[in-house]
Motif scaffolding. Structure first.
Motif, PDB file in Angstrom:
ATOM      1  N   UNK A  89      -3.921   6.530 -12.508  1.00 38.40           N
ATOM      2  CA  UNK A  89      -4.448   6.607 -11.148  1.00 38.40           C
ATOM      3  C   UNK A  89      -3.426   6.209 -10.080  1.00 38.40           C
ATOM      4  N   UNK A  90      -2.244   5.745 -10.478  1.00 36.07           N
ATOM      5  CA  UNK A  90      -1.183   5.368  -9.534  1.00 36.07           C
ATOM      6  C   UNK A  90      -1.747   4.495  -8.417  1.00 36.07           C
ATOM      7  N   UNK A  91      -2.320   3.348  -8.797  1.00 41.39           N
ATOM      8  CA  UNK A  91      -3.034   2.499  -7.850  1.00 41.39           C
ATOM      9  C   UNK A  91      -2.135   1.413  -7.260  1.00 41.39           C
ATOM     10  N   UNK A  92      -2.359   1.120  -5.989  1.00 36.25           N
ATOM     11  CA  UNK A  92      -1.649   0.039  -5.301  1.00 36.25           C
ATOM     12  C   UNK A  92      -2.662  -0.764  -4.491  1.00 36.25           C
ATOM     13  N   UNK A  93      -2.236  -1.924  -4.003  1.00 41.93           N
ATOM     14  CA  UNK A  93      -3.098  -2.783  -3.189  1.00 41.93           C
ATOM     15  C   UNK A  93      -2.384  -3.100  -1.885  1.00 41.93           C
ATOM     16  N   UNK A  94      -3.111  -2.977  -0.786  1.00 38.25           N
ATOM     17  CA  UNK A  94      -2.591  -3.332   0.537  1.00 38.25           C
ATOM     18  C   UNK A  94      -3.517  -4.377   1.133  1.00 38.25           C
ATOM     19  N   UNK A  95      -2.958  -5.532   1.469  1.00 40.91           N
ATOM     20  CA  UNK A  95      -3.747  -6.578   2.097  1.00 40.91           C
ATOM     21  C   UNK A  95      -3.954  -6.249   3.573  1.00 40.91           C
ATOM     22  N   UNK A  96      -5.166  -6.473   4.066  1.00 35.96           N
ATOM     23  CA  UNK A  96      -5.476  -6.200   5.467  1.00 35.96           C
ATOM     24  C   UNK A  96      -6.114  -7.445   6.073  1.00 35.96           C
ATOM     25  N   UNK A  97      -5.814  -7.739   7.353  1.00 38.54           N
ATOM     26  CA  UNK A  97      -6.365  -8.947   7.978  1.00 38.54           C
ATOM     27  C   UNK A  97      -7.850  -8.802   8.256  1.00 38.54           C
TER      28      UNK A  97
ATOM     29  N   UNK B 240     -11.243 -12.867  12.608  1.00 38.85           N
ATOM     30  CA  UNK B 240     -10.329 -13.898  13.101  1.00 38.85           C
ATOM     31  C   UNK B 240      -9.044 -13.847  12.298  1.00 38.85           C
ATOM     32  N   UNK B 241      -7.887 -14.075  12.951  1.00 41.30           N
ATOM     33  CA  UNK B 241      -6.625 -14.097  12.199  1.00 41.30           C
ATOM     34  C   UNK B 241      -6.611 -15.163  11.114  1.00 41.30           C
ATOM     35  N   UNK B 242      -7.424 -16.217  11.294  1.00 39.91           N
ATOM     36  CA  UNK B 242      -7.463 -17.293  10.304  1.00 39.91           C
ATOM     37  C   UNK B 242      -8.420 -16.997   9.159  1.00 39.91           C
ATOM     38  N   UNK B 243      -9.237 -15.969   9.303  1.00 40.76           N
ATOM     39  CA  UNK B 243     -10.210 -15.644   8.266  1.00 40.76           C
ATOM     40  C   UNK B 243      -9.497 -15.046   7.052  1.00 40.76           C
ATOM     41  N   UNK B 244     -10.106 -15.141   5.855  1.00 39.24           N
ATOM     42  CA  UNK B 244      -9.470 -14.585   4.663  1.00 39.24           C
ATOM     43  C   UNK B 244      -9.247 -13.078   4.796  1.00 39.24           C
ATOM     44  N   UNK B 245      -8.122 -12.610   4.284  1.00 43.04           N
ATOM     45  CA  UNK B 245      -7.810 -11.183   4.353  1.00 43.04           C
ATOM     46  C   UNK B 245      -8.509 -10.433   3.227  1.00 43.04           C
ATOM     47  N   UNK B 246      -8.875  -9.222   3.523  1.00 44.21           N
ATOM     48  CA  UNK B 246      -9.404  -8.353   2.483  1.00 44.21           C
ATOM     49  C   UNK B 246      -8.274  -7.503   1.919  1.00 44.21           C
ATOM     50  N   UNK B 247      -8.628  -6.474   1.180  1.00 37.79           N
ATOM     51  CA  UNK B 247      -7.608  -5.629   0.570  1.00 37.79           C
ATOM     52  C   UNK B 247      -8.103  -4.196   0.514  1.00 37.79           C
ATOM     53  N   UNK B 248      -7.162  -3.278   0.562  1.00 43.82           N
ATOM     54  CA  UNK B 248      -7.450  -1.877   0.283  1.00 43.82           C
ATOM     55  C   UNK B 248      -6.888  -1.537  -1.082  1.00 43.82           C
ATOM     56  N   UNK B 249      -7.744  -1.102  -1.981  1.00 41.98           N
ATOM     57  CA  UNK B 249      -7.340  -0.604  -3.286  1.00 41.98           C
ATOM     58  C   UNK B 249      -7.121   0.901  -3.144  1.00 41.98           C
ATOM     59  N   UNK B 250      -5.876   1.337  -3.288  1.00 40.67           N
ATOM     60  CA  UNK B 250      -5.525   2.746  -3.060  1.00 40.67           C
ATOM     61  C   UNK B 250      -5.172   3.419  -4.381  1.00 40.67           C
ATOM     62  N   UNK B 251      -5.835   4.526  -4.672  1.00 41.32           N
ATOM     63  CA  UNK B 251      -5.538   5.331  -5.859  1.00 41.32           C
ATOM     64  C   UNK B 251      -4.870   6.619  -5.377  1.00 41.32           C
ATOM     65  N   UNK B 252      -3.574   6.735  -5.647  1.00 47.51           N
ATOM     66  CA  UNK B 252      -2.812   7.869  -5.129  1.00 47.51           C
ATOM     67  C   UNK B 252      -2.976   9.119  -5.985  1.00 47.51           C
ATOM     68  N   UNK B 253      -3.574   8.966  -7.127  1.00 46.33           N
ATOM     69  CA  UNK B 253      -3.842  10.121  -7.990  1.00 46.33           C
ATOM     70  C   UNK B 253      -5.203   9.927  -8.640  1.00 46.33           C
ATOM     71  N   UNK B 254      -5.945  11.009  -8.773  1.00 46.27           N
ATOM     72  CA  UNK B 254      -7.248  10.951  -9.437  1.00 46.27           C
ATOM     73  C   UNK B 254      -7.301  12.037 -10.509  1.00 46.27           C
TER      74      UNK B 254
ATOM     75  N   UNK C 211      -6.298   0.593   9.203  1.00 49.47           N
ATOM     76  CA  UNK C 211      -5.190   0.629   8.253  1.00 49.47           C
ATOM     77  C   UNK C 211      -5.403   1.615   7.126  1.00 49.47           C
ATOM     78  N   UNK C 212      -6.401   2.465   7.242  1.00 52.45           N
ATOM     79  CA  UNK C 212      -6.700   3.397   6.167  1.00 52.45           C
ATOM     80  C   UNK C 212      -5.493   4.239   5.839  1.00 52.45           C
TER      81      UNK C 212
END
Length: 279
Positions: free
Chosen positions: A171-179, A183-197, A277-278
């Motif tokens: 699936x050629x997957x990567x992770x990108x952290x997003x704020x 709030x800038x102090x709040x925990x960041x989430x993440x985007x799980x990206x699958x470059x191939x399906x 950030x999509x």
């Protein structure tokens, strides 16, 4: 990992930088350029050159050939935040034909099998439910294989562990952290990206596959995740938003337990930063 067919050569064209054929080595390098775009998403010539250890001029020649064959197209690079002076960088993405060039065996057989399952129970709603049951069973077994790896990871690194497991399955997957949008102090989430399906062509006809995969991600990560985009829906990357551990959701916007957004769409409750950030 699945096998991939050699990408077709472009025909000679007046003014083209790429002749119809320049030997096996040239073809193999061009395949590497296309595969790098598949694995990493839209890429600039400079990024490809660095990634593959080639000169920028050599990469551009291969990109010209891929574009002439209709396998890649150029677009402006998305810029997040303030944009500097000058024209935006150009990035290259695989076209639908480019994705098709990567050999995906048994697509027609799989589509026929799912259609038969649907028709065998009478079609209509019963058929949709039968396909959904199959999809949940299929991705459930896949999730079972990933579970040990995720349980060995800490809560903060589970998304990365899932990406590694998906990549091992093609699936050629990567992770990108997003704020956090709150709030800038709040925990960041993440985007799980699958470059191939590997099942993108089947999922175009049977969106239950995307929905079942999203459900399994939620179960493995222990949180409600939101599918922002899918290759099957026509997006360049399958992107799933994963909230940070302990991140609070308002009762008024959090989807009901078990709810899964329609494949390839976003929902009003998605954090604004995730949509900006999509990939």
């Amino acid at each position: 990992m699945r096998e991939y067919a050699q990408l077709p050569e472009a025909e000679s064209a007046p003014g083209s930088a790429l002749p119809a054929a320049e030997g096996d080595g040239h073809q193999a390098t061009r395949d590497r350029v296309a595969r790098s775009i598949l694995d990493h998403g839209p890429s600039s010539a400079a990024d490809l050159a660095t990634r593959l250890g080639l000169t920028a001029a050599a990469v551009r020649r291969h990109l010209d050939g891929l574009a002439a064959a209709g396998l890649v197209d150029a677009r402006e690079q998305r810029v997040y935040g303030s944009r500097g002076r000058g024209r935006p960088a150009k990035v290259f993405a695989l076209t639908e034909s480019g994705r098709d060039a990567f050999y995906q065996a048994y697509d027609q057989l799989a589509a026929d099998a799912l259609r038969w399952i649907s028709e065998a129970v009478g079609g209509g709603k019963a058929g949709e439910e039968a396909v959904t049951a199959f999809a949940r069973a299929r991705f459930g077994r896949q999730g079972d294989r990933y579970r040990d790896a995720l349980e060995r990871s800490g809560a903060e690194s589970r998304t990365e562990a899932l990406a590694q497991a998906l990549s091992a399955d093609g699936y050629a997957a990567t992770v990108r952290r997003v704020p956090s949008g709150a709030s800038p102090a709040a925990p960041a989430g993440a985007q799980l990206c699958q470059h191939h399906c590997p099942v993108a062509h089947i999922a175009e006809q049977f969106p239950q596959l995307c929905e079942a995969e999203t459900e399994v991600f939620s179960q493995l990560l222990g949180t409600h995740v939101q599918r922002l985009a899918t290759i099957a829906h026509g997006d360049g990357v399958c992107t799933t938003y994963v909230p940070a551990p302990g991140a609070a959701s308002s009762a008024g916007t959090r989807p009901l337990p078990g709810a899964v957004p329609t494949a390839g769409t976003s929902t009003p409750s998605e954090p604004a930063s995730a949509r900006r950030n999509l990939a």
